[in-house]
Design a protein around this motif. Structure first.
Motif, PDB file in Angstrom:
ATOM      1  N   MET A  15      13.644 -15.986   7.543  1.00 47.91           N
ATOM      2  CA  MET A  15      13.401 -17.373   7.041  1.00 47.91           C
ATOM      3  C   MET A  15      12.243 -17.240   5.984  1.00 47.91           C
ATOM      4  SD  MET A  15      13.579 -19.661  10.474  1.00 47.91           S
ATOM      5  CE  MET A  15      12.806 -21.159   9.670  1.00 47.91           C
ATOM      6  N   SER A  16      11.360 -16.323   6.214  1.00 46.40           N
ATOM      7  CA  SER A  16      10.361 -16.164   5.203  1.00 46.40           C
ATOM      8  C   SER A  16      10.840 -15.371   3.752  1.00 46.40           C
ATOM      9  CB  SER A  16       9.332 -15.591   5.557  1.00 46.40           C
ATOM     10  OG  SER A  16       9.479 -14.144   5.912  1.00 46.40           O
ATOM     11  N   GLY A  17      12.061 -14.634   4.006  1.00 44.74           N
ATOM     12  CA  GLY A  17      12.537 -13.936   2.970  1.00 44.74           C
ATOM     13  C   GLY A  17      11.990 -12.616   2.856  1.00 44.74           C
ATOM     14  N   ILE A  18      10.978 -12.017   3.827  1.00 40.54           N
ATOM     15  CA  ILE A  18      10.712 -10.808   3.941  1.00 40.54           C
ATOM     16  C   ILE A  18      11.732  -9.660   4.227  1.00 40.54           C
ATOM     17  CG2 ILE A  18       8.818  -9.423   4.884  1.00 40.54           C
ATOM     18  CD1 ILE A  18       6.980 -11.900   4.914  1.00 40.54           C
ATOM     19  N   TRP A  19      12.648 -10.064   4.939  1.00 37.93           N
ATOM     20  CA  TRP A  19      13.395  -9.120   5.588  1.00 37.93           C
ATOM     21  C   TRP A  19      14.351  -8.620   4.313  1.00 37.93           C
ATOM     22  CZ3 TRP A  19      13.715  -7.296  10.193  1.00 37.93           C
ATOM     23  CH2 TRP A  19      14.816  -6.388  10.817  1.00 37.93           C
ATOM     24  N   ALA A  53      13.917  -9.185   1.077  1.00 38.23           N
ATOM     25  CA  ALA A  53      12.822  -8.510   0.177  1.00 38.23           C
ATOM     26  C   ALA A  53      12.147  -7.426   0.323  1.00 38.23           C
ATOM     27  CB  ALA A  53      11.510  -9.494  -0.014  1.00 38.23           C
ATOM     28  N   LEU A  54      12.227  -6.954   1.479  1.00 38.47           N
ATOM     29  CA  LEU A  54      11.660  -5.574   1.665  1.00 38.47           C
ATOM     30  C   LEU A  54      12.823  -4.428   1.914  1.00 38.47           C
ATOM     31  CD1 LEU A  54       8.605  -6.040   3.841  1.00 38.47           C
ATOM     32  CD2 LEU A  54       8.578  -5.926   1.268  1.00 38.47           C
ATOM     33  N   LYS A  55      14.112  -5.182   1.975  1.00 35.77           N
ATOM     34  CA  LYS A  55      15.298  -4.387   2.416  1.00 35.77           C
ATOM     35  C   LYS A  55      15.116  -3.669   3.910  1.00 35.77           C
ATOM     36  CE  LYS A  55      16.515  -3.818  -2.164  1.00 35.77           C
ATOM     37  NZ  LYS A  55      17.054  -3.695  -3.413  1.00 35.77           N
ATOM     38  N   LEU A  56      14.683  -4.633   4.704  1.00 33.26           N
ATOM     39  CA  LEU A  56      14.721  -4.059   6.108  1.00 33.26           C
ATOM     40  C   LEU A  56      15.775  -4.000   6.775  1.00 33.26           C
ATOM     41  CD1 LEU A  56      11.293  -6.131   7.169  1.00 33.26           C
ATOM     42  CD2 LEU A  56      11.514  -3.669   6.612  1.00 33.26           C
ATOM     43  N   GLU A  57      16.161  -3.033   7.726  1.00 36.40           N
ATOM     44  CA  GLU A  57      17.317  -2.947   8.331  1.00 36.40           C
ATOM     45  C   GLU A  57      17.375  -3.133   9.811  1.00 36.40           C
ATOM     46  OE1 GLU A  57      18.710   0.986   7.550  1.00 36.40           O
ATOM     47  OE2 GLU A  57      18.259   0.936   5.357  1.00 36.40           O
ATOM     48  N   GLY A  58      18.517  -3.435  10.433  1.00 35.95           N
ATOM     49  CA  GLY A  58      18.739  -3.843  11.741  1.00 35.95           C
ATOM     50  C   GLY A  58      19.232  -5.066  12.060  1.00 35.95           C
ATOM     51  N   LYS A  74       0.743  -1.252  -0.138  1.00 33.37           N
ATOM     52  CA  LYS A  74      -0.034  -0.145  -0.034  1.00 33.37           C
ATOM     53  C   LYS A  74       0.581   1.164   0.027  1.00 33.37           C
ATOM     54  CE  LYS A  74      -3.932  -1.951   2.505  1.00 33.37           C
ATOM     55  NZ  LYS A  74      -5.379  -1.467   1.587  1.00 33.37           N
ATOM     56  N   VAL A  75       1.770   1.131   0.717  1.00 32.83           N
ATOM     57  CA  VAL A  75       2.523   2.481   1.145  1.00 32.83           C
ATOM     58  C   VAL A  75       3.928   2.581   0.220  1.00 32.83           C
ATOM     59  CG1 VAL A  75       1.767   3.039   3.147  1.00 32.83           C
ATOM     60  CG2 VAL A  75       3.925   2.010   3.078  1.00 32.83           C
ATOM     61  N   GLY A  76       4.616   1.569  -0.237  1.00 37.34           N
ATOM     62  CA  GLY A  76       5.864   1.247  -1.020  1.00 37.34           C
ATOM     63  C   GLY A  76       6.751   1.032   0.101  1.00 37.34           C
ATOM     64  N   ARG A  77       7.900   0.486  -0.684  1.00 41.56           N
ATOM     65  CA  ARG A  77       8.994   0.058   0.366  1.00 41.56           C
ATOM     66  C   ARG A  77       9.580   1.464   0.955  1.00 41.56           C
ATOM     67  NH1 ARG A  77      12.574  -3.524  -2.710  1.00 41.56           N
ATOM     68  NH2 ARG A  77      13.488  -1.897  -3.730  1.00 41.56           N
ATOM     69  N   GLU A  78       9.731   2.528   0.279  1.00 43.33           N
ATOM     70  CA  GLU A  78      10.577   3.612   0.557  1.00 43.33           C
ATOM     71  C   GLU A  78       9.948   4.261   1.884  1.00 43.33           C
ATOM     72  OE1 GLU A  78       8.894   3.579  -2.616  1.00 43.33           O
ATOM     73  OE2 GLU A  78      10.902   2.121  -3.305  1.00 43.33           O
ATOM     74  N   ARG A  79       8.439   4.077   2.019  1.00 40.86           N
ATOM     75  CA  ARG A  79       7.837   4.697   2.918  1.00 40.86           C
ATOM     76  C   ARG A  79       7.261   3.720   4.352  1.00 40.86           C
ATOM     77  NH1 ARG A  79       4.561   9.383   1.916  1.00 40.86           N
ATOM     78  NH2 ARG A  79       2.786   8.064   2.351  1.00 40.86           N
ATOM     79  N   PHE A  80       8.102   2.674   4.289  1.00 37.86           N
ATOM     80  CA  PHE A  80       7.872   1.786   5.274  1.00 37.86           C
ATOM     81  C   PHE A  80       8.890   1.353   5.945  1.00 37.86           C
ATOM     82  CE2 PHE A  80       6.579  -2.917   6.375  1.00 37.86           C
ATOM     83  CZ  PHE A  80       6.002  -2.571   7.302  1.00 37.86           C
ATOM     84  N   GLN A  81       8.699   1.187   7.400  1.00 40.33           N
ATOM     85  CA  GLN A  81      10.171   0.673   8.162  1.00 40.33           C
ATOM     86  C   GLN A  81       9.406  -0.180   9.225  1.00 40.33           C
ATOM     87  OE1 GLN A  81      11.448   4.691   9.751  1.00 40.33           O
ATOM     88  NE2 GLN A  81      13.601   3.543   9.316  1.00 40.33           N
ATOM     89  N   VAL A  82      10.411  -1.316   9.592  1.00 40.20           N
ATOM     90  CA  VAL A  82      10.041  -2.103  10.746  1.00 40.20           C
ATOM     91  C   VAL A  82      11.069  -1.764  11.576  1.00 40.20           C
ATOM     92  CG1 VAL A  82       9.531  -4.560  11.321  1.00 40.20           C
ATOM     93  CG2 VAL A  82       8.524  -3.620   9.076  1.00 40.20           C
ATOM     94  N   VAL A  83      10.744  -1.580  13.023  1.00 43.13           N
ATOM     95  CA  VAL A  83      12.061  -1.039  13.803  1.00 43.13           C
ATOM     96  C   VAL A  83      11.825  -1.994  15.090  1.00 43.13           C
ATOM     97  CG1 VAL A  83      12.432   1.154  12.854  1.00 43.13           C
ATOM     98  CG2 VAL A  83      10.725   0.739  14.825  1.00 43.13           C
ATOM     99  N   ASN A  84      13.101  -2.259  15.859  1.00 44.74           N
ATOM    100  CA  ASN A  84      13.049  -2.546  17.323  1.00 44.74           C
ATOM    101  C   ASN A  84      12.474  -4.158  17.072  1.00 44.74           C
ATOM    102  OD1 ASN A  84      13.846  -0.230  18.233  1.00 44.74           O
ATOM    103  ND2 ASN A  84      11.851   0.675  18.563  1.00 44.74           N
ATOM    104  N   VAL A  85      13.082  -4.853  16.240  1.00 42.61           N
ATOM    105  CA  VAL A  85      12.691  -6.333  16.083  1.00 42.61           C
ATOM    106  C   VAL A  85      13.547  -7.208  16.914  1.00 42.61           C
ATOM    107  CG1 VAL A  85      12.462  -8.159  14.477  1.00 42.61           C
ATOM    108  CG2 VAL A  85      12.071  -5.659  13.581  1.00 42.61           C
ATOM    109  N   ASP A  86      12.878  -8.036  17.747  1.00 40.88           N
ATOM    110  CA  ASP A  86      13.339  -8.973  18.372  1.00 40.88           C
ATOM    111  C   ASP A  86      14.116  -9.945  17.680  1.00 40.88           C
ATOM    112  OD1 ASP A  86      12.895 -11.756  20.072  1.00 40.88           O
ATOM    113  OD2 ASP A  86      12.947 -10.326  21.610  1.00 40.88           O
TER     114      ASP A  86
END
Length: 102
Positions: free
Chosen positions: A91-95, A97-102, A70-82
């Motif tokens: 393991m799912s490949g999402i990290w 694929a979405l170029k998440l950081e941390g 909906k918002v696009g990868r450039e406008r979406f972050q996932v932070v403080n991940v255990d």
């Protein structure tokens, strides 16, 4: 009841969704519509704060993918991940694929 699962607040030109507790299928189903409606009405970049989450089921990954679309990868972050939750994302490949950081 959904405030016990996610707190959604606008601030600093972002919409922050702070999740609380395990994000199992039942809890995800309770908040998915609220999250999507908040994102659509705000039009802001989105941050998922996972500071208080130690478990994320595949239904949470579905929410992450839906919001990203909906918002696009450039406008979406996932932070403080255990580390345990990060492992599920990786393991799912999402990290990667979405170029998440941390």
């Amino acid at each position: 009841m959904s405030a016990d699962i996610v707190q959604i607040q606008s601030g600093d030109n972002t919409l922050v969704c702070a999740f609380i507790g395990p994000m199992n299928a039942e809890r995800c189903n309770q908040v998915q519509k609220q999250i999507e409606e908040s994102i659509e009405s705000s039009g802001l970049p989105v941050v998922f704060d996972m500071k208080e989450v130690e478990f994320a089921a595949s239904s949470f990954l579905r929410i992450v993918l839906t919001v990203n679309k909906k918002v696009g990868r450039e406008r979406f972050q996932v932070v403080n991940v255990d580390p345990k939750v990060k492992k599920v994302f990786k393991m799912s490949g999402i990290w990667d694929a979405l170029k998440l950081e941390g």
